[in-house]
Design a protein around this motif. Structure first.
Motif, mmCIF file in Angstrom:
data_model
loop_
_atom_site.group_PDB
_atom_site.id
_atom_site.type_symbol
_atom_site.label_atom_id
_atom_site.label_comp_id
_atom_site.label_asym_id
_atom_site.label_seq_id
_atom_site.Cartn_x
_atom_site.Cartn_y
_atom_site.Cartn_z
ATOM 1 N N TYR A 127 -4.687 4.586 6.834
ATOM 2 C CA TYR A 127 -3.375 4.017 6.554
ATOM 3 C C TYR A 127 -2.315 4.998 7.024
ATOM 4 O O TYR A 127 -2.446 6.207 6.835
ATOM 5 C CB TYR A 127 -3.206 3.752 5.053
ATOM 6 C CG TYR A 127 -4.203 2.752 4.540
ATOM 7 C CD1 TYR A 127 -3.892 1.398 4.523
ATOM 8 C CD2 TYR A 127 -5.458 3.147 4.101
ATOM 9 C CE1 TYR A 127 -4.819 0.461 4.077
ATOM 10 C CE2 TYR A 127 -6.388 2.231 3.659
ATOM 11 C CZ TYR A 127 -6.068 0.891 3.652
ATOM 12 O OH TYR A 127 -6.988 -0.032 3.223
ATOM 13 N N TYR A 132 1.057 0.850 6.625
ATOM 14 C CA TYR A 132 0.265 -0.085 7.426
ATOM 15 C C TYR A 132 -1.168 0.417 7.493
ATOM 16 O O TYR A 132 -1.415 1.627 7.486
ATOM 17 C CB TYR A 132 0.781 -0.171 8.870
ATOM 18 C CG TYR A 132 2.149 -0.776 9.002
ATOM 19 C CD1 TYR A 132 2.316 -2.153 9.102
ATOM 20 C CD2 TYR A 132 3.278 0.034 9.054
ATOM 21 C CE1 TYR A 132 3.575 -2.708 9.237
ATOM 22 C CE2 TYR A 132 4.552 -0.515 9.191
ATOM 23 C CZ TYR A 132 4.689 -1.885 9.279
ATOM 24 O OH TYR A 132 5.935 -2.430 9.406
ATOM 25 N N ARG A 133 -2.108 -0.506 7.602
ATOM 26 C CA ARG A 133 -3.482 -0.140 7.936
ATOM 27 C C ARG A 133 -3.445 0.298 9.393
ATOM 28 O O ARG A 133 -2.841 -0.349 10.233
ATOM 29 C CB ARG A 133 -4.418 -1.342 7.742
ATOM 30 C CG ARG A 133 -5.865 -0.977 7.676
ATOM 31 C CD ARG A 133 -6.751 -2.182 7.326
ATOM 32 N NE ARG A 133 -6.328 -2.906 6.128
ATOM 33 C CZ ARG A 133 -5.755 -4.115 6.148
ATOM 34 N NH1 ARG A 133 -5.540 -4.749 7.284
ATOM 35 N NH2 ARG A 133 -5.403 -4.707 5.018
ATOM 36 N N VAL A 171 -0.583 -4.504 4.874
ATOM 37 C CA VAL A 171 -1.449 -4.406 3.702
ATOM 38 C C VAL A 171 -0.938 -5.457 2.716
ATOM 39 O O VAL A 171 0.089 -5.257 2.068
ATOM 40 C CB VAL A 171 -1.403 -2.994 3.084
ATOM 41 C CG1 VAL A 171 -2.294 -2.917 1.856
ATOM 42 C CG2 VAL A 171 -1.802 -1.947 4.115
ATOM 43 N N GLU A 209 -5.732 -3.526 -2.752
ATOM 44 C CA GLU A 209 -5.761 -2.543 -1.668
ATOM 45 C C GLU A 209 -4.462 -1.730 -1.668
ATOM 46 O O GLU A 209 -4.490 -0.506 -1.558
ATOM 47 C CB GLU A 209 -5.942 -3.255 -0.327
ATOM 48 C CG GLU A 209 -5.968 -2.330 0.870
ATOM 49 C CD GLU A 209 -6.072 -3.074 2.197
ATOM 50 O OE1 GLU A 209 -6.344 -2.405 3.208
ATOM 51 O OE2 GLU A 209 -5.873 -4.320 2.227
ATOM 52 N N PHE A 210 -3.338 -2.424 -1.827
ATOM 53 C CA PHE A 210 -2.043 -1.742 -1.832
ATOM 54 C C PHE A 210 -1.956 -0.747 -2.997
ATOM 55 O O PHE A 210 -1.453 0.361 -2.833
ATOM 56 C CB PHE A 210 -0.899 -2.754 -1.907
ATOM 57 C CG PHE A 210 0.449 -2.111 -1.746
ATOM 58 C CD1 PHE A 210 0.930 -1.783 -0.482
ATOM 59 C CD2 PHE A 210 1.224 -1.823 -2.849
ATOM 60 C CE1 PHE A 210 2.164 -1.174 -0.332
ATOM 61 C CE2 PHE A 210 2.467 -1.214 -2.709
ATOM 62 C CZ PHE A 210 2.939 -0.888 -1.443
ATOM 63 N N VAL A 243 -3.980 2.368 -2.107
ATOM 64 C CA VAL A 243 -3.299 3.144 -1.066
ATOM 65 C C VAL A 243 -2.065 3.840 -1.644
ATOM 66 O O VAL A 243 -1.798 5.005 -1.341
ATOM 67 C CB VAL A 243 -2.939 2.225 0.122
ATOM 68 C CG1 VAL A 243 -2.080 2.927 1.127
ATOM 69 C CG2 VAL A 243 -4.214 1.695 0.772
#
Length: 101
Positions: free
Chosen positions: A39, A59-60, A77, A82-83, A86
């Motif tokens: 990321y 961003y990925r 994302v 997932e967010f 991260v």
């Protein structure tokens, strides 16, 4: 954010194309690996290299046969779980490196 950290980060930039073909120059804060995915964390900057606003963009980050370091694939994302993972990793990174946003 501490000014010396801003200056250090702004030596590495990337241009992002938004919807409507708008180009935004961003300073690269860092690239982190979370759950075996990379990321990239960015802060928009103006033509003088000064940060614009308070938003950090994430961003990925994908490099493969088609997308190299000079032209990576940056993916939104959108998954809340997932967010959250991260974001927690970025918070830890900031604490470890004495960064304030």
């Amino acid at each position: 954010m501490k000014q010396d950290k801003v200056n250090e980060m702004q030596s590495s930039t990337i241009s992002i194309e938004l919807d409507g073909n708008e180009q935004v120059e961003c300073a690269i804060i860092t690239v982190l690996t979370v759950a075996e995915k990379d990321y990239i964390f960015l802060i928009p900057i103006d033509e003088k290299g000064e940060d614009v606003g308070d938003d950090i963009w994430v961003y990925r980050y994908v490099e493969d046969e088609e997308h190299t370091a000079d032209n990576p694939d940056l993916q939104d994302v959108t998954d809340p779980e997932e967010f959250a993972l991260v974001s927690a990793a970025f918070d830890s990174y900031c604490e470890e490196n004495d960064l304030e946003f």
